[in-house]
Design a protein around this motif. Structure first.
Motif, PDB file in Angstrom:
ATOM      1  N   LEU A  80       0.853  -1.169   0.000  1.00 11.50           N
ATOM      2  CA  LEU A  80       0.000   0.000   0.000  1.00 11.50           C
ATOM      3  C   LEU A  80       0.898   1.230   0.000  1.00 11.50           C
ATOM      4  CD1 LEU A  80      -3.052   0.632   0.225  1.00 11.50           C
ATOM      5  CD2 LEU A  80      -2.735   0.800   2.656  1.00 11.50           C
ATOM      6  N   LEU A  81       0.714   2.070  -0.995  1.00 17.20           N
ATOM      7  CA  LEU A  81       1.472   3.309  -1.101  1.00 17.20           C
ATOM      8  C   LEU A  81       0.612   4.426  -0.529  1.00 17.20           C
ATOM      9  CD1 LEU A  81       3.844   4.995  -2.234  1.00 17.20           C
ATOM     10  CD2 LEU A  81       2.618   5.075  -4.392  1.00 17.20           C
ATOM     11  N   CYS A  82       1.102   5.064   0.523  1.00 14.67           N
ATOM     12  CA  CYS A  82       0.338   6.104   1.205  1.00 14.67           C
ATOM     13  C   CYS A  82       1.145   7.396   1.271  1.00 14.67           C
ATOM     14  CB  CYS A  82       0.006   5.689   2.637  1.00 14.67           C
ATOM     15  SG  CYS A  82      -1.042   4.263   2.751  1.00 14.67           S
ATOM     16  N   GLU A  83       0.406   8.473   1.396  1.00 12.22           N
ATOM     17  CA  GLU A  83       1.004   9.789   1.570  1.00 12.22           C
ATOM     18  C   GLU A  83       0.542  10.321   2.920  1.00 12.22           C
ATOM     19  OE1 GLU A  83       1.309  13.776  -1.114  1.00 12.22           O
ATOM     20  OE2 GLU A  83      -0.605  12.727  -1.082  1.00 12.22           O
ATOM     21  N   ILE A  84       1.477  10.795   3.733  1.00 14.86           N
ATOM     22  CA  ILE A  84       1.147  11.358   5.033  1.00 14.86           C
ATOM     23  C   ILE A  84       0.974  12.859   4.861  1.00 14.86           C
ATOM     24  CG2 ILE A  84       1.911  11.710   7.403  1.00 14.86           C
ATOM     25  CD1 ILE A  84       3.529   9.164   7.174  1.00 14.86           C
ATOM     26  N   ASN A  85      -0.243  13.334   5.111  1.00 12.14           N
ATOM     27  CA  ASN A  85      -0.547  14.764   5.000  1.00 12.14           C
ATOM     28  C   ASN A  85      -0.468  15.397   6.378  1.00 12.14           C
ATOM     29  OD1 ASN A  85      -1.131  14.532   2.227  1.00 12.14           O
ATOM     30  ND2 ASN A  85      -3.160  13.758   2.730  1.00 12.14           N
ATOM     31  N   VAL A  86       0.404  16.400   6.501  1.00 11.45           N
ATOM     32  CA  VAL A  86       0.642  17.085   7.762  1.00 11.45           C
ATOM     33  C   VAL A  86       0.444  18.579   7.533  1.00 11.45           C
ATOM     34  CG1 VAL A  86       2.354  17.475   9.583  1.00 11.45           C
ATOM     35  CG2 VAL A  86       2.328  15.329   8.378  1.00 11.45           C
ATOM     36  N   ALA A  87      -0.116  19.262   8.523  1.00 12.26           N
ATOM     37  CA  ALA A  87      -0.350  20.705   8.389  1.00 12.26           C
ATOM     38  C   ALA A  87       0.968  21.465   8.247  1.00 12.26           C
ATOM     39  CB  ALA A  87      -1.137  21.223   9.591  1.00 12.26           C
ATOM     40  N   ALA A  88       1.942  21.150   9.070  1.00 11.31           N
ATOM     41  CA  ALA A  88       3.259  21.792   9.002  1.00 11.31           C
ATOM     42  C   ALA A  88       4.268  20.769   8.482  1.00 11.31           C
ATOM     43  CB  ALA A  88       3.675  22.292  10.370  1.00 11.31           C
ATOM     44  N   PRO A  89       4.857  21.002   7.298  1.00 13.78           N
ATOM     45  CA  PRO A  89       5.774  20.018   6.723  1.00 13.78           C
ATOM     46  C   PRO A  89       6.969  19.666   7.609  1.00 13.78           C
ATOM     47  CG  PRO A  89       5.184  21.656   5.088  1.00 13.78           C
ATOM     48  CD  PRO A  89       4.628  22.124   6.390  1.00 13.78           C
TER      49      PRO A  89
ATOM     50  N   ALA B  40       6.801   4.411  14.548  1.00 15.21           N
ATOM     51  CA  ALA B  40       5.633   5.202  14.950  1.00 15.21           C
ATOM     52  C   ALA B  40       4.467   4.977  13.978  1.00 15.21           C
ATOM     53  CB  ALA B  40       5.999   6.678  15.006  1.00 15.21           C
ATOM     54  N   VAL B  41       4.767   4.935  12.679  1.00 10.60           N
ATOM     55  CA  VAL B  41       3.721   4.691  11.679  1.00 10.60           C
ATOM     56  C   VAL B  41       3.175   3.280  11.834  1.00 10.60           C
ATOM     57  CG1 VAL B  41       3.257   4.532   9.209  1.00 10.60           C
ATOM     58  CG2 VAL B  41       4.663   6.387  10.081  1.00 10.60           C
ATOM     59  N   ASN B  42       4.065   2.316  12.061  1.00 10.18           N
ATOM     60  CA  ASN B  42       3.661   0.926  12.268  1.00 10.18           C
ATOM     61  C   ASN B  42       2.700   0.824  13.453  1.00 10.18           C
ATOM     62  OD1 ASN B  42       3.476  -1.840  12.660  1.00 10.18           O
ATOM     63  ND2 ASN B  42       5.650  -2.197  12.308  1.00 10.18           N
TER      64      ASN B  42
ATOM     65  N   TYR C 247       9.041   1.167   3.786  1.00 13.05           N
ATOM     66  CA  TYR C 247       9.761   2.380   3.408  1.00 13.05           C
ATOM     67  C   TYR C 247       9.017   3.583   3.955  1.00 13.05           C
ATOM     68  CZ  TYR C 247      11.524   6.078   0.313  1.00 13.05           C
ATOM     69  OH  TYR C 247      12.053   7.240  -0.189  1.00 13.05           O
ATOM     70  N   LEU C 248       9.755   4.525   4.476  1.00 12.18           N
ATOM     71  CA  LEU C 248       9.184   5.798   4.928  1.00 12.18           C
ATOM     72  C   LEU C 248      10.153   6.904   4.558  1.00 12.18           C
ATOM     73  CD1 LEU C 248       7.213   7.601   6.594  1.00 12.18           C
ATOM     74  CD2 LEU C 248       8.657   7.109   8.551  1.00 12.18           C
ATOM     75  N   ASN C 249       9.675   7.866   3.779  1.00 11.10           N
ATOM     76  CA  ASN C 249      10.457   9.046   3.464  1.00 11.10           C
ATOM     77  C   ASN C 249       9.825  10.206   4.224  1.00 11.10           C
ATOM     78  OD1 ASN C 249      11.742  11.269   2.377  1.00 11.10           O
ATOM     79  ND2 ASN C 249      11.852  10.391   0.333  1.00 11.10           N
ATOM     80  N   ALA C 250      10.489  10.639   5.264  1.00 12.07           N
ATOM     81  CA  ALA C 250       9.932  11.681   6.118  1.00 12.07           C
ATOM     82  C   ALA C 250       9.908  13.040   5.423  1.00 12.07           C
ATOM     83  CB  ALA C 250      10.733  11.783   7.411  1.00 12.07           C
ATOM     84  N   HIS C 251      10.749  13.240   4.428  1.00 14.44           N
ATOM     85  CA  HIS C 251      10.779  14.521   3.728  1.00 14.44           C
ATOM     86  C   HIS C 251       9.587  14.677   2.793  1.00 14.44           C
ATOM     87  CE1 HIS C 251      14.707  15.560   5.274  1.00 14.44           C
ATOM     88  NE2 HIS C 251      15.092  14.325   5.012  1.00 14.44           N
ATOM     89  N   THR C 252       9.211  13.615   2.100  1.00 15.33           N
ATOM     90  CA  THR C 252       8.086  13.692   1.165  1.00 15.33           C
ATOM     91  C   THR C 252       6.798  13.154   1.756  1.00 15.33           C
ATOM     92  OG1 THR C 252       8.623  11.530   0.214  1.00 15.33           O
ATOM     93  CG2 THR C 252       9.595  13.473  -0.833  1.00 15.33           C
ATOM     94  N   GLY C 253       6.882  12.392   2.843  1.00 16.09           N
ATOM     95  CA  GLY C 253       5.694  11.831   3.470  1.00 16.09           C
ATOM     96  C   GLY C 253       5.163  10.600   2.764  1.00 16.09           C
ATOM     97  N   ILE C 254       6.000   9.889   2.040  1.00 15.42           N
ATOM     98  CA  ILE C 254       5.591   8.681   1.327  1.00 15.42           C
ATOM     99  C   ILE C 254       5.906   7.464   2.185  1.00 15.42           C
ATOM    100  CG2 ILE C 254       6.032   7.250  -0.712  1.00 15.42           C
ATOM    101  CD1 ILE C 254       4.456   9.770  -1.325  1.00 15.42           C
ATOM    102  N   VAL C 255       4.931   6.533   2.257  1.00 16.58           N
ATOM    103  CA  VAL C 255       5.076   5.322   3.064  1.00 16.58           C
ATOM    104  C   VAL C 255       4.659   4.117   2.226  1.00 16.58           C
ATOM    105  CG1 VAL C 255       4.276   4.118   5.126  1.00 16.58           C
ATOM    106  CG2 VAL C 255       4.476   6.574   5.152  1.00 16.58           C
TER     107      VAL C 255
ATOM    108  N   ILE D  94      -6.717   7.227  11.279  1.00 15.41           N
ATOM    109  CA  ILE D  94      -5.443   7.695  11.840  1.00 15.41           C
ATOM    110  C   ILE D  94      -5.423   9.215  11.728  1.00 15.41           C
ATOM    111  CG2 ILE D  94      -2.935   7.675  11.612  1.00 15.41           C
ATOM    112  CD1 ILE D  94      -3.171   4.872  10.436  1.00 15.41           C
ATOM    113  N   THR D  95      -5.455   9.880  12.869  1.00 22.51           N
ATOM    114  CA  THR D  95      -5.411  11.343  12.897  1.00 22.51           C
ATOM    115  C   THR D  95      -4.178  11.858  13.626  1.00 22.51           C
ATOM    116  OG1 THR D  95      -6.774  11.364  14.886  1.00 22.51           O
ATOM    117  CG2 THR D  95      -7.914  11.590  12.767  1.00 22.51           C
TER     118      THR D  95
END
Length: 169
Positions: A9-18, A28-30, A57-65, A84-85
């Motif tokens: 599953l390819l997900c994007e983490i959307n955060v208010a402050a990058p 933490a995501v797990n 895989y987790l790229n914290a800069h782009t928010g891809i998981v 997940i909020t």
């Protein structure tokens, strides 16, 4: 012996402050995904998805998981993602949401989709650029995203065109 089939599953983490994305790590995501599955589907969902679930895989800069899990329980995980909020890591809470981009049978299909998705995002950014310098940077980024098949290798890919092949005008 039977092979265990997995889904990715390819997900994007959307955060208010990058800058808050940098606080995230794979553990933490797990934990957040496992907790969301347990809350949404109870003990059945937690036990069904507990074995074989990993964050590949987790790229914290782009928010891809990239999430990997057994094929039999992908709908349980997929349906729990909107719940997940908050992801908590080392005592800090990051308010976020997970956007599912793609479900694939292999990690390679997810990577190919990610390249296409990033190219589309860059094309959307192009009209919003204000200066010619910004437009040129976005154009270069679009060209660097393209995947060209490699000659000689079956199914191989490279990010750049082979330097030995030059076009004659």
């Amino acid at each position: 012996m039977v092979r265990l089939k997995s889904r990715y599953l390819l997900c994007e983490i959307n955060v208010a402050a990058p800058c808050n994305r940098l606080l995230l790590d794979d553990r933490a995501v797990n934990g957040a995904v496992r907790e969301a599955v347990a809350n949404a589907h109870g003990d059945y969902g937690a036990s069904r998805c507990g074995i074989g679930f990993t964050v590949k895989y987790l790229n914290a800069h782009t928010g891809i998981v990239f999430l990997r899990f057994p094929k039999s329980c992908y709908r349980l995980i997929w349906s729990a993602l909107p719940f997940i909020t908050v992801i908590e890591n080392r005592g800090r809470k990051v308010h976020c949401s997970l956007n599912c981009l793609h479900v694939g049978g292999t990690i390679r299909t997810c990577q190919k989709f990610l390249v296409r998705y990033n190219t589309q995002q860059l094309h959307r950014m192009l009209p919003k650029c204000k200066s010619e310098k910004e437009k040129e940077q976005v154009r270069e980024a679009i060209l660097s995203c393209s995947i060209n098949p490699t000659k000689g290798r079956r199914g191989g890919f490279e990010d750049e065109v082979d330097s030995g092949e030059e076009e004659e005008e």
